[in-house]
Design a protein around this motif. Sequence first.
Motif, PDB file in Angstrom:
ATOM      1  N   ASN A 148       0.810  -1.223   0.000  1.00 56.99           N
ATOM      2  CA  ASN A 148       0.000   0.000   0.000  1.00 56.99           C
ATOM      3  C   ASN A 148       0.843   1.273   0.000  1.00 56.99           C
ATOM      4  O   ASN A 148       0.376   2.318   0.444  1.00 56.99           O
ATOM      5  CB  ASN A 148      -1.001   0.005   1.165  1.00 56.99           C
ATOM      6  CG  ASN A 148      -0.307   0.051   2.515  1.00 56.99           C
ATOM      7  OD1 ASN A 148       0.902  -0.135   2.606  1.00 56.99           O
ATOM      8  ND2 ASN A 148      -1.075   0.300   3.557  1.00 56.99           N
ATOM      9  N   ASP A 189      -0.825   2.874 -13.391  1.00 59.50           N
ATOM     10  CA  ASP A 189      -0.548   4.121 -12.681  1.00 59.50           C
ATOM     11  C   ASP A 189      -1.778   4.632 -11.920  1.00 59.50           C
ATOM     12  O   ASP A 189      -2.047   5.836 -11.872  1.00 59.50           O
ATOM     13  CB  ASP A 189      -0.018   5.199 -13.652  1.00 59.50           C
ATOM     14  CG  ASP A 189       0.981   6.107 -12.960  1.00 59.50           C
ATOM     15  OD1 ASP A 189       1.283   5.863 -11.774  1.00 59.50           O
ATOM     16  OD2 ASP A 189       1.446   7.072 -13.602  1.00 59.50           O
ATOM     17  N   CYS A 211      -2.234  -2.388 -10.604  1.00 64.08           N
ATOM     18  CA  CYS A 211      -2.538  -0.969 -10.336  1.00 64.08           C
ATOM     19  C   CYS A 211      -1.339  -0.091 -10.677  1.00 64.08           C
ATOM     20  O   CYS A 211      -1.508   1.024 -11.177  1.00 64.08           O
ATOM     21  CB  CYS A 211      -2.965  -0.776  -8.887  1.00 64.08           C
ATOM     22  SG  CYS A 211      -4.570  -1.521  -8.532  1.00 64.08           S
ATOM     23  N   ALA A 212      -0.133  -0.601 -10.422  1.00 66.23           N
ATOM     24  CA  ALA A 212       1.068   0.188 -10.733  1.00 66.23           C
ATOM     25  C   ALA A 212       1.259   0.294 -12.251  1.00 66.23           C
ATOM     26  O   ALA A 212       1.625   1.359 -12.760  1.00 66.23           O
ATOM     27  CB  ALA A 212       2.291  -0.438 -10.074  1.00 66.23           C
ATOM     28  N   ARG A 255       7.710   1.264 -10.292  1.00 68.31           N
ATOM     29  CA  ARG A 255       6.812   2.226  -9.642  1.00 68.31           C
ATOM     30  C   ARG A 255       6.588   1.883  -8.168  1.00 68.31           C
ATOM     31  O   ARG A 255       6.538   2.769  -7.315  1.00 68.31           O
ATOM     32  CB  ARG A 255       5.479   2.291 -10.387  1.00 68.31           C
ATOM     33  CG  ARG A 255       5.581   3.080 -11.682  1.00 68.31           C
ATOM     34  CD  ARG A 255       4.294   3.075 -12.471  1.00 68.31           C
ATOM     35  NE  ARG A 255       4.397   3.952 -13.632  1.00 68.31           N
ATOM     36  CZ  ARG A 255       3.596   3.898 -14.688  1.00 68.31           C
ATOM     37  NH1 ARG A 255       2.610   3.013 -14.739  1.00 68.31           N
ATOM     38  NH2 ARG A 255       3.757   4.734 -15.702  1.00 68.31           N
ATOM     39  N   ARG A 315       1.568   3.010  -2.543  1.00 70.86           N
ATOM     40  CA  ARG A 315       1.015   3.947  -3.523  1.00 70.86           C
ATOM     41  C   ARG A 315      -0.415   4.361  -3.204  1.00 70.86           C
ATOM     42  O   ARG A 315      -0.974   5.229  -3.889  1.00 70.86           O
ATOM     43  CB  ARG A 315       1.065   3.330  -4.934  1.00 70.86           C
ATOM     44  CG  ARG A 315       2.486   3.224  -5.516  1.00 70.86           C
ATOM     45  CD  ARG A 315       2.506   2.381  -6.795  1.00 70.86           C
ATOM     46  NE  ARG A 315       1.453   2.745  -7.722  1.00 70.86           N
ATOM     47  CZ  ARG A 315       1.577   3.707  -8.653  1.00 70.86           C
ATOM     48  NH1 ARG A 315       2.687   4.358  -8.783  1.00 70.86           N
ATOM     49  NH2 ARG A 315       0.567   3.970  -9.455  1.00 70.86           N
ATOM     50  N   GLY A 316      -1.032   3.743  -2.209  1.00 69.84           N
ATOM     51  CA  GLY A 316      -2.424   4.049  -1.876  1.00 69.84           C
ATOM     52  C   GLY A 316      -3.090   2.827  -1.283  1.00 69.84           C
ATOM     53  O   GLY A 316      -2.443   1.803  -1.057  1.00 69.84           O
ATOM     54  N   PRO A 322      -3.511   5.061  -8.217  1.00 67.41           N
ATOM     55  CA  PRO A 322      -2.901   5.243  -6.892  1.00 67.41           C
ATOM     56  C   PRO A 322      -3.399   4.253  -5.835  1.00 67.41           C
ATOM     57  O   PRO A 322      -3.938   4.634  -4.799  1.00 67.41           O
ATOM     58  CB  PRO A 322      -3.297   6.678  -6.527  1.00 67.41           C
ATOM     59  CG  PRO A 322      -4.602   6.873  -7.219  1.00 67.41           C
ATOM     60  CD  PRO A 322      -4.522   6.099  -8.504  1.00 67.41           C
ATOM     61  N   TRP A 323      -3.219   2.991  -6.105  1.00 70.17           N
ATOM     62  CA  TRP A 323      -3.665   1.917  -5.222  1.00 70.17           C
ATOM     63  C   TRP A 323      -2.593   0.849  -5.145  1.00 70.17           C
ATOM     64  O   TRP A 323      -1.779   0.699  -6.069  1.00 70.17           O
ATOM     65  CB  TRP A 323      -4.930   1.250  -5.797  1.00 70.17           C
ATOM     66  CG  TRP A 323      -6.213   1.970  -5.574  1.00 70.17           C
ATOM     67  CD1 TRP A 323      -6.476   2.919  -4.624  1.00 70.17           C
ATOM     68  CD2 TRP A 323      -7.427   1.791  -6.321  1.00 70.17           C
ATOM     69  NE1 TRP A 323      -7.788   3.331  -4.732  1.00 70.17           N
ATOM     70  CE2 TRP A 323      -8.387   2.662  -5.762  1.00 70.17           C
ATOM     71  CE3 TRP A 323      -7.802   0.982  -7.391  1.00 70.17           C
ATOM     72  CZ2 TRP A 323      -9.697   2.743  -6.243  1.00 70.17           C
ATOM     73  CZ3 TRP A 323      -9.099   1.053  -7.869  1.00 70.17           C
ATOM     74  CH2 TRP A 323     -10.037   1.932  -7.300  1.00 70.17           C
ATOM     75  N   TYR A 369     -11.513   2.213 -10.255  1.00 71.99           N
ATOM     76  CA  TYR A 369     -10.893   3.491  -9.900  1.00 71.99           C
ATOM     77  C   TYR A 369     -11.839   4.644 -10.240  1.00 71.99           C
ATOM     78  O   TYR A 369     -12.061   5.550  -9.420  1.00 71.99           O
ATOM     79  CB  TYR A 369      -9.564   3.617 -10.661  1.00 71.99           C
ATOM     80  CG  TYR A 369      -8.862   4.940 -10.530  1.00 71.99           C
ATOM     81  CD1 TYR A 369      -8.627   5.516  -9.275  1.00 71.99           C
ATOM     82  CD2 TYR A 369      -8.436   5.629 -11.660  1.00 71.99           C
ATOM     83  CE1 TYR A 369      -7.969   6.731  -9.170  1.00 71.99           C
ATOM     84  CE2 TYR A 369      -7.775   6.839 -11.562  1.00 71.99           C
ATOM     85  CZ  TYR A 369      -7.560   7.394 -10.309  1.00 71.99           C
ATOM     86  OH  TYR A 369      -6.916   8.598 -10.211  1.00 71.99           O
ATOM     87  N   ALA A 429       7.964   4.245  -4.935  1.00 72.03           N
ATOM     88  CA  ALA A 429       7.071   4.778  -3.895  1.00 72.03           C
ATOM     89  C   ALA A 429       7.570   4.373  -2.510  1.00 72.03           C
ATOM     90  O   ALA A 429       7.610   5.178  -1.573  1.00 72.03           O
ATOM     91  CB  ALA A 429       5.652   4.265  -4.110  1.00 72.03           C
TER      92      ALA A 429
END
Length: 414
Positions: free
Chosen positions: A62, A97, A93-94, A402, A64-65, A99-100, A348, A406
Amino acid sequence: MGHDYFKEVVKDIKRAAKIIGLPIDHVARLAHPRAEIRVAVPLVRDNGSIEVFTGYRVQHHNARGPFKGGIRLDPDVKPDMLKAIAAIMSLKCATMDIPWGGSHGAISCDPDKLSRGELERVARRYTYMLLPFIGPKKDIPAPDRGTDAQFMSWIMDTFSTMHGHTITGVVTGKPVEVGGTRGRKDATGRGVMFITRRALEDANIPLQGSTVTCIGFGNVGSFAAHHLARKGCKVLAASDRHGGIHDPSGLDIHALREWVEEKGTVKGFPGAEPVTDDDILAMDIDVLVSAARELTVTSKNQAKVNARIIVEAANASVTSKAASALHERGIIVLPDILVSAGGVTASYFEWVQDTSSFFWSEHEIAVRLRDLMLQAYDDVNAIARERDLDLRTAAYVLSVGRLVEAQMRRGVWP
Ligand code: GLU
Protein backbone atom coordinates in the motif's frame (compact mmCIF):
# COMPACT_ATOMS: atom_id res chain seq x y z
CA MET A 1 1.85 -26.87 -9.93
CA GLY A 2 -0.58 -24.57 -8.23
CA HIS A 3 0.97 -24.60 -4.82
CA ASP A 4 3.31 -21.77 -4.10
CA TYR A 5 2.52 -19.67 -7.12
CA PHE A 6 3.33 -16.62 -4.98
CA LYS A 7 6.97 -17.71 -5.13
CA GLU A 8 6.81 -17.60 -8.92
CA VAL A 9 5.43 -14.06 -8.83
CA VAL A 10 8.19 -13.00 -6.42
CA LYS A 11 10.77 -14.56 -8.73
CA ASP A 12 9.39 -12.50 -11.63
CA ILE A 13 9.41 -9.36 -9.46
CA LYS A 14 13.07 -9.93 -8.58
CA ARG A 15 13.99 -10.64 -12.18
CA ALA A 16 12.38 -7.36 -13.28
CA ALA A 17 14.11 -5.47 -10.45
CA LYS A 18 17.46 -6.85 -11.53
CA ILE A 19 16.94 -5.67 -15.11
CA ILE A 20 16.65 -2.06 -13.92
CA GLY A 21 19.10 -2.39 -11.03
CA LEU A 22 16.73 -1.71 -8.13
CA PRO A 23 18.16 -2.09 -4.62
CA ILE A 24 17.46 -5.67 -3.56
CA ASP A 25 16.53 -4.87 0.07
CA HIS A 26 13.69 -2.67 -1.17
CA VAL A 27 12.57 -5.33 -3.60
CA ALA A 28 12.54 -7.86 -0.77
CA ARG A 29 9.66 -5.95 0.81
CA LEU A 30 7.49 -6.98 -2.13
CA ALA A 31 8.09 -10.62 -1.21
CA HIS A 32 6.11 -10.13 2.03
CA PRO A 33 2.42 -9.24 1.99
CA ARG A 34 1.74 -6.47 4.52
CA ALA A 35 -0.96 -8.59 6.16
CA GLU A 36 -2.71 -11.93 5.77
CA ILE A 37 -6.04 -11.89 7.54
CA ARG A 38 -8.02 -15.05 8.20
CA VAL A 39 -11.41 -15.07 9.91
CA ALA A 40 -14.23 -17.47 10.70
CA VAL A 41 -17.45 -16.87 8.79
CA PRO A 42 -20.25 -18.80 10.51
CA LEU A 43 -23.52 -19.12 8.61
CA VAL A 44 -26.95 -20.18 9.83
CA ARG A 45 -28.25 -22.22 6.89
CA ASP A 46 -31.86 -21.90 5.78
CA ASN A 47 -32.56 -25.25 7.50
CA GLY A 48 -31.27 -23.92 10.82
CA SER A 49 -27.96 -25.78 10.88
CA ILE A 50 -24.69 -23.89 11.27
CA GLU A 51 -21.78 -24.08 8.88
CA VAL A 52 -18.48 -22.27 9.37
CA PHE A 53 -16.51 -21.04 6.37
CA THR A 54 -13.09 -19.40 6.36
CA GLY A 55 -12.73 -15.85 5.14
CA TYR A 56 -9.42 -14.48 3.87
CA ARG A 57 -8.00 -11.13 2.93
CA VAL A 58 -4.39 -10.78 1.83
CA GLN A 59 -3.11 -7.19 1.71
CA HIS A 60 0.05 -7.08 -0.34
CA HIS A 61 1.26 -3.52 -0.77
CA ASN A 62 0.00 0.00 0.00
CA ALA A 63 2.87 2.40 -0.56
CA ARG A 64 1.02 3.95 -3.52
CA GLY A 65 -2.42 4.05 -1.88
CA PRO A 66 -5.13 1.82 -0.38
CA PHE A 67 -5.07 -1.92 -0.98
CA LYS A 68 -7.36 -2.95 -3.85
CA GLY A 69 -8.63 -6.25 -5.15
CA GLY A 70 -11.45 -8.72 -5.60
CA ILE A 71 -13.18 -11.23 -3.35
CA ARG A 72 -13.97 -14.70 -4.62
CA LEU A 73 -16.18 -17.49 -3.39
CA ASP A 74 -14.28 -20.71 -3.78
CA PRO A 75 -14.75 -23.95 -1.81
CA ASP A 76 -11.11 -24.88 -2.40
CA VAL A 77 -9.35 -21.63 -1.68
CA LYS A 78 -5.58 -21.88 -1.99
CA PRO A 79 -4.18 -19.28 0.42
CA ASP A 80 -0.98 -19.18 -1.58
CA MET A 81 -2.89 -18.26 -4.74
CA LEU A 82 -4.57 -15.43 -2.83
CA LYS A 83 -1.12 -14.08 -2.01
CA ALA A 84 -0.10 -14.38 -5.65
CA ILE A 85 -3.19 -12.55 -6.87
CA ALA A 86 -2.83 -9.85 -4.18
CA ALA A 87 0.70 -9.22 -5.51
CA ILE A 88 -0.61 -9.27 -9.09
CA MET A 89 -3.13 -6.58 -8.09
CA SER A 90 -0.30 -4.38 -6.74
CA LEU A 91 1.50 -4.84 -10.05
CA LYS A 92 -1.68 -4.26 -12.06
CA CYS A 93 -2.54 -0.97 -10.34
CA ALA A 94 1.07 0.19 -10.73
CA THR A 95 1.10 -0.75 -14.45
CA MET A 96 -2.03 1.38 -14.88
CA ASP A 97 -0.55 4.12 -12.68
CA ILE A 98 -3.64 4.01 -10.47
CA PRO A 99 -2.90 5.24 -6.89
CA TRP A 100 -3.67 1.92 -5.22
CA GLY A 101 -1.81 -1.13 -3.96
CA GLY A 102 -3.00 -4.71 -4.14
CA SER A 103 -5.04 -7.19 -2.14
CA HIS A 104 -7.24 -10.19 -2.70
CA GLY A 105 -9.78 -12.07 -0.63
CA ALA A 106 -11.91 -15.18 -0.55
CA ILE A 107 -14.55 -17.07 1.36
CA SER A 108 -14.34 -20.86 1.32
CA CYS A 109 -17.92 -21.50 0.21
CA ASP A 110 -19.55 -22.73 -3.00
CA PRO A 111 -21.97 -20.05 -4.25
CA ASP A 112 -23.93 -22.66 -6.26
CA LYS A 113 -24.86 -24.44 -3.03
CA LEU A 114 -26.13 -21.37 -1.15
CA SER A 115 -29.51 -19.64 -1.39
CA ARG A 116 -29.68 -15.90 -1.94
CA GLY A 117 -30.42 -15.32 1.73
CA GLU A 118 -27.47 -17.50 2.76
CA LEU A 119 -25.17 -15.59 0.40
CA GLU A 120 -26.33 -12.32 1.91
CA ARG A 121 -25.58 -13.54 5.44
CA VAL A 122 -22.14 -14.76 4.34
CA ALA A 123 -21.37 -11.37 2.75
CA ARG A 124 -22.49 -9.48 5.85
CA ARG A 125 -20.64 -11.67 8.35
CA TYR A 126 -17.42 -11.58 6.27
CA THR A 127 -17.66 -7.77 6.14
CA TYR A 128 -18.28 -7.57 9.87
CA MET A 129 -15.22 -9.73 10.56
CA LEU A 130 -13.08 -7.49 8.33
CA LEU A 131 -14.43 -4.16 9.63
CA PRO A 132 -11.12 -2.93 11.08
CA PHE A 133 -9.23 -3.78 7.92
CA ILE A 134 -11.30 -2.43 5.02
CA GLY A 135 -12.53 1.05 4.06
CA PRO A 136 -12.31 3.56 1.22
CA LYS A 137 -8.89 4.70 2.41
CA LYS A 138 -7.65 1.30 3.61
CA ASP A 139 -8.65 -1.62 1.45
CA ILE A 140 -11.38 -1.64 -1.19
CA PRO A 141 -12.88 -5.00 -2.23
CA ALA A 142 -14.51 -5.70 -5.61
CA PRO A 143 -16.11 -8.63 -7.43
CA ASP A 144 -14.14 -11.65 -8.57
CA ARG A 145 -15.14 -15.26 -9.35
CA GLY A 146 -18.42 -16.08 -7.62
CA THR A 147 -19.25 -12.55 -6.45
CA ASP A 148 -21.23 -9.81 -8.20
CA ALA A 149 -22.69 -6.32 -7.83
CA GLN A 150 -25.35 -7.51 -5.35
CA PHE A 151 -22.67 -9.05 -3.13
CA MET A 152 -20.78 -5.73 -3.16
CA SER A 153 -23.98 -3.94 -2.21
CA TRP A 154 -24.35 -6.15 0.89
CA ILE A 155 -20.76 -5.41 1.87
CA MET A 156 -21.33 -1.67 1.42
CA ASP A 157 -24.56 -1.77 3.42
CA THR A 158 -23.03 -3.73 6.30
CA PHE A 159 -19.97 -1.47 6.47
CA SER A 160 -22.16 1.65 6.28
CA THR A 161 -24.61 0.41 8.91
CA MET A 162 -21.76 -0.32 11.32
CA HIS A 163 -20.43 3.22 10.83
CA GLY A 164 -23.82 4.90 11.07
CA HIS A 165 -23.74 6.53 7.64
CA THR A 166 -23.47 5.56 3.99
CA ILE A 167 -19.92 4.92 2.83
CA THR A 168 -20.17 3.93 -0.82
CA GLY A 169 -16.41 4.00 -1.50
CA VAL A 170 -15.67 0.92 0.64
CA VAL A 171 -16.25 -1.39 -2.34
CA THR A 172 -16.38 -1.07 -6.12
CA GLY A 173 -18.40 -3.02 -8.64
CA LYS A 174 -21.61 -1.94 -6.88
CA PRO A 175 -24.98 -1.59 -8.63
CA VAL A 176 -25.40 1.91 -10.14
CA GLU A 177 -28.33 2.57 -7.79
CA VAL A 178 -26.00 2.61 -4.78
CA GLY A 179 -22.93 4.45 -6.01
CA GLY A 180 -21.74 2.04 -8.69
CA THR A 181 -20.34 3.37 -11.94
CA ARG A 182 -21.73 2.96 -15.39
CA GLY A 183 -19.64 0.57 -17.50
CA ARG A 184 -18.12 -1.45 -14.64
CA LYS A 185 -19.67 -4.81 -15.49
CA ASP A 186 -18.17 -5.15 -18.95
CA ALA A 187 -15.03 -3.08 -18.24
CA THR A 188 -12.58 -5.99 -18.05
CA GLY A 189 -13.87 -7.40 -21.35
CA ARG A 190 -13.83 -3.99 -22.98
CA GLY A 191 -10.25 -3.45 -21.78
CA VAL A 192 -9.27 -6.82 -23.25
CA MET A 193 -10.62 -5.59 -26.59
CA PHE A 194 -8.70 -2.29 -26.47
CA ILE A 195 -5.36 -3.95 -25.76
CA THR A 196 -5.91 -6.90 -28.11
CA ARG A 197 -6.90 -4.56 -30.94
CA ARG A 198 -3.70 -2.57 -30.48
CA ALA A 199 -1.55 -5.71 -30.24
CA LEU A 200 -3.08 -7.08 -33.46
CA GLU A 201 -2.32 -3.79 -35.17
CA ASP A 202 1.30 -3.91 -33.97
CA ALA A 203 1.58 -7.49 -35.22
CA ASN A 204 0.15 -6.46 -38.61
CA ILE A 205 -2.83 -8.79 -38.26
CA PRO A 206 -6.02 -7.18 -39.61
CA LEU A 207 -8.68 -6.92 -36.92
CA GLN A 208 -11.52 -7.59 -39.36
CA GLY A 209 -11.97 -11.33 -39.64
CA SER A 210 -9.19 -12.19 -37.20
CA THR A 211 -9.97 -15.45 -35.43
CA VAL A 212 -10.52 -15.73 -31.68
CA THR A 213 -11.16 -18.51 -29.17
CA CYS A 214 -12.19 -18.05 -25.60
CA ILE A 215 -11.45 -20.43 -22.71
CA GLY A 216 -13.74 -19.15 -19.97
CA PHE A 217 -17.05 -17.48 -20.77
CA GLY A 218 -17.97 -15.75 -17.52
CA ASN A 219 -18.04 -12.02 -16.84
CA VAL A 220 -14.60 -11.49 -18.39
CA GLY A 221 -14.61 -13.97 -21.30
CA SER A 222 -18.13 -13.33 -22.53
CA PHE A 223 -17.70 -9.55 -22.60
CA ALA A 224 -14.26 -9.88 -24.21
CA ALA A 225 -15.84 -12.05 -26.92
CA HIS A 226 -18.72 -9.60 -27.27
CA HIS A 227 -16.48 -6.55 -27.73
CA LEU A 228 -14.04 -8.35 -30.05
CA ALA A 229 -16.93 -9.67 -32.18
CA ARG A 230 -18.39 -6.17 -32.39
CA LYS A 231 -15.08 -4.97 -33.82
CA GLY A 232 -15.22 -7.61 -36.55
CA CYS A 233 -13.33 -10.54 -35.02
CA LYS A 234 -14.62 -14.05 -35.63
CA VAL A 235 -15.04 -16.02 -32.40
CA LEU A 236 -14.70 -19.69 -33.36
CA ALA A 237 -14.86 -21.45 -30.01
CA ALA A 238 -15.75 -20.86 -26.38
CA SER A 239 -15.76 -22.99 -23.26
CA ASP A 240 -16.61 -22.95 -19.57
CA ARG A 241 -16.29 -25.49 -16.74
CA HIS A 242 -19.18 -27.56 -18.15
CA GLY A 243 -17.80 -27.91 -21.69
CA GLY A 244 -16.84 -26.20 -24.92
CA ILE A 245 -18.33 -25.45 -28.35
CA HIS A 246 -16.89 -24.78 -31.80
CA ASP A 247 -18.29 -23.28 -34.98
CA PRO A 248 -15.73 -22.86 -37.78
CA SER A 249 -17.91 -20.23 -39.44
CA GLY A 250 -17.96 -18.11 -36.27
CA LEU A 251 -20.28 -18.11 -33.24
CA ASP A 252 -23.13 -15.63 -32.91
CA ILE A 253 -21.93 -14.07 -29.64
CA HIS A 254 -25.16 -12.22 -28.98
CA ALA A 255 -27.17 -15.43 -29.24
CA LEU A 256 -24.55 -17.35 -27.26
CA ARG A 257 -24.62 -14.82 -24.41
CA GLU A 258 -28.42 -15.16 -24.28
CA TRP A 259 -28.09 -18.96 -24.26
CA VAL A 260 -25.61 -18.81 -21.35
CA GLU A 261 -27.86 -16.38 -19.48
CA GLU A 262 -30.63 -18.97 -19.64
CA LYS A 263 -28.75 -22.29 -19.38
CA GLY A 264 -25.75 -21.32 -17.29
CA THR A 265 -23.27 -22.81 -19.78
CA VAL A 266 -22.14 -22.58 -23.42
CA LYS A 267 -22.64 -26.35 -23.66
CA GLY A 268 -25.36 -27.46 -26.08
CA PHE A 269 -25.45 -24.17 -28.00
CA PRO A 270 -27.42 -24.99 -31.17
CA GLY A 271 -25.42 -25.37 -34.38
CA ALA A 272 -22.01 -25.74 -32.70
CA GLU A 273 -20.00 -28.91 -32.16
CA PRO A 274 -18.70 -29.93 -28.73
CA VAL A 275 -14.95 -29.49 -28.08
CA THR A 276 -12.56 -29.82 -25.15
CA ASP A 277 -10.20 -27.13 -23.84
CA ASP A 278 -7.31 -29.12 -25.29
CA ASP A 279 -8.96 -28.93 -28.74
CA ILE A 280 -9.38 -25.17 -28.29
CA LEU A 281 -5.76 -24.72 -27.22
CA ALA A 282 -4.56 -26.48 -30.38
CA MET A 283 -6.70 -24.48 -32.84
CA ASP A 284 -4.80 -22.46 -35.43
CA ILE A 285 -6.11 -18.97 -34.66
CA ASP A 286 -5.00 -15.38 -34.12
CA VAL A 287 -6.11 -14.71 -30.54
CA LEU A 288 -6.62 -17.10 -27.64
CA VAL A 289 -8.40 -15.44 -24.72
CA SER A 290 -7.58 -17.23 -21.46
CA ALA A 291 -10.40 -16.09 -19.22
CA ALA A 292 -11.25 -19.17 -17.17
CA ARG A 293 -9.10 -19.36 -14.07
CA GLU A 294 -5.52 -19.31 -12.85
CA LEU A 295 -2.95 -21.79 -14.19
CA THR A 296 -4.86 -22.60 -17.40
CA VAL A 297 -1.87 -22.36 -19.73
CA THR A 298 1.14 -24.03 -18.09
CA SER A 299 4.51 -25.43 -19.18
CA LYS A 300 2.69 -28.77 -19.56
CA ASN A 301 0.27 -27.63 -22.28
CA GLN A 302 1.81 -24.49 -23.78
CA ALA A 303 3.41 -26.49 -26.62
CA LYS A 304 -0.11 -27.21 -27.96
CA VAL A 305 -0.94 -23.52 -28.33
CA ASN A 306 -1.26 -22.52 -31.95
CA ALA A 307 -2.29 -18.86 -31.65
CA ARG A 308 -0.42 -15.67 -32.63
CA ILE A 309 -1.48 -13.86 -29.45
CA ILE A 310 -2.47 -15.12 -25.99
CA VAL A 311 -4.57 -12.83 -23.85
CA GLU A 312 -4.19 -13.48 -20.13
CA ALA A 313 -7.64 -12.19 -19.27
CA ALA A 314 -7.94 -14.13 -15.97
CA ASN A 315 -5.33 -13.31 -13.32
CA ALA A 316 -2.39 -15.76 -13.31
CA SER A 317 -3.99 -17.90 -16.01
CA VAL A 318 -0.73 -18.19 -17.98
CA THR A 319 2.14 -19.30 -15.76
CA SER A 320 5.41 -17.46 -15.82
CA LYS A 321 7.23 -20.48 -17.27
CA ALA A 322 4.59 -20.97 -19.95
CA ALA A 323 4.81 -17.28 -20.86
CA SER A 324 8.59 -17.50 -21.41
CA ALA A 325 8.22 -20.64 -23.51
CA LEU A 326 5.47 -19.06 -25.60
CA HIS A 327 7.61 -15.98 -26.13
CA GLU A 328 10.47 -18.21 -27.28
CA ARG A 329 8.07 -19.69 -29.82
CA GLY A 330 7.23 -16.23 -31.14
CA ILE A 331 3.78 -16.08 -29.57
CA ILE A 332 2.81 -12.72 -28.08
CA VAL A 333 1.59 -12.93 -24.48
CA LEU A 334 -0.52 -10.01 -23.26
CA PRO A 335 -0.02 -10.23 -19.48
CA ASP A 336 -2.81 -10.08 -16.88
CA ILE A 337 -1.36 -7.00 -15.18
CA LEU A 338 -2.00 -5.08 -18.40
CA VAL A 339 -4.68 -6.77 -20.48
CA SER A 340 -7.13 -7.53 -17.65
CA ALA A 341 -6.77 -4.14 -15.95
CA GLY A 342 -10.01 -2.74 -17.39
CA GLY A 343 -11.98 -3.92 -14.34
CA VAL A 344 -9.80 -2.29 -11.73
CA THR A 345 -9.53 0.83 -13.88
CA ALA A 346 -13.32 1.17 -13.94
CA SER A 347 -13.20 0.50 -10.18
CA TYR A 348 -10.89 3.49 -9.90
CA PHE A 349 -13.42 5.60 -11.79
CA GLU A 350 -16.15 4.35 -9.45
CA TRP A 351 -14.15 5.25 -6.34
CA VAL A 352 -13.33 8.72 -7.70
CA GLN A 353 -17.00 9.29 -8.50
CA ASP A 354 -18.06 8.06 -5.04
CA THR A 355 -15.51 10.34 -3.40
CA SER A 356 -16.72 13.40 -5.29
CA SER A 357 -20.41 12.33 -5.45
CA PHE A 358 -20.40 13.37 -9.09
CA PHE A 359 -21.16 10.73 -11.69
CA TRP A 360 -19.91 10.43 -15.26
CA SER A 361 -21.71 9.38 -18.43
CA GLU A 362 -21.25 5.99 -20.07
CA HIS A 363 -19.39 7.73 -22.89
CA GLU A 364 -16.95 9.50 -20.55
CA ILE A 365 -16.18 6.19 -18.88
CA ALA A 366 -15.60 4.31 -22.13
CA VAL A 367 -13.28 7.05 -23.44
CA ARG A 368 -11.31 7.36 -20.20
CA LEU A 369 -10.99 3.57 -19.98
CA ARG A 370 -9.66 3.40 -23.54
CA ASP A 371 -7.21 6.25 -22.94
CA LEU A 372 -5.79 4.81 -19.72
CA MET A 373 -5.51 1.29 -21.14
CA LEU A 374 -3.74 2.47 -24.29
CA GLN A 375 -1.44 4.72 -22.27
CA ALA A 376 -0.41 1.70 -20.18
CA TYR A 377 0.07 -0.37 -23.35
CA ASP A 378 2.32 2.36 -24.79
CA ASP A 379 4.30 2.62 -21.53
CA VAL A 380 4.85 -1.15 -21.47
CA ASN A 381 5.63 -1.31 -25.17
CA ALA A 382 8.20 1.49 -24.92
CA ILE A 383 10.08 -0.46 -22.23
CA ALA A 384 9.82 -3.67 -24.27
CA ARG A 385 11.40 -1.99 -27.30
CA GLU A 386 13.99 -0.02 -25.39
CA ARG A 387 15.26 -3.04 -23.48
CA ASP A 388 14.38 -5.75 -25.96
CA LEU A 389 11.99 -7.54 -23.59
CA ASP A 390 8.75 -9.44 -24.02
CA LEU A 391 5.62 -7.51 -22.96
CA ARG A 392 5.16 -9.49 -19.77
CA THR A 393 8.66 -8.77 -18.52
CA ALA A 394 8.33 -5.13 -19.61
CA ALA A 395 5.08 -4.77 -17.64
CA TYR A 396 6.85 -6.18 -14.58
CA VAL A 397 9.76 -3.77 -15.07
CA LEU A 398 7.36 -0.83 -15.27
CA SER A 399 5.20 -1.79 -12.28
CA VAL A 400 7.96 -3.06 -9.98
CA GLY A 401 9.84 0.17 -10.68
CA ARG A 402 6.81 2.23 -9.64
CA LEU A 403 6.19 0.18 -6.48
CA VAL A 404 9.80 0.35 -5.32
CA GLU A 405 10.06 4.05 -6.17
CA ALA A 406 7.07 4.78 -3.89
CA GLN A 407 8.50 2.61 -1.14
CA MET A 408 11.89 4.31 -1.27
CA ARG A 409 10.30 7.78 -1.18
CA ARG A 410 8.29 6.82 1.89
CA GLY A 411 11.07 4.91 3.62
CA VAL A 412 10.71 2.38 6.38
CA TRP A 413 9.13 3.70 9.54
CA PRO A 414 10.42 4.09 12.24
N1 GLU B 1 -11.07 -8.91 -9.42
C1 GLU B 1 -10.78 -8.00 -10.49
C2 GLU B 1 -9.30 -8.07 -10.86
O1 GLU B 1 -8.64 -8.96 -10.48
C3 GLU B 1 -11.18 -6.57 -10.15
C4 GLU B 1 -10.48 -5.98 -9.01
C5 GLU B 1 -10.99 -4.59 -8.63
O2 GLU B 1 -11.74 -3.97 -9.38
O3 GLU B 1 -10.58 -4.17 -7.56
O4 GLU B 1 -8.79 -7.28 -11.61
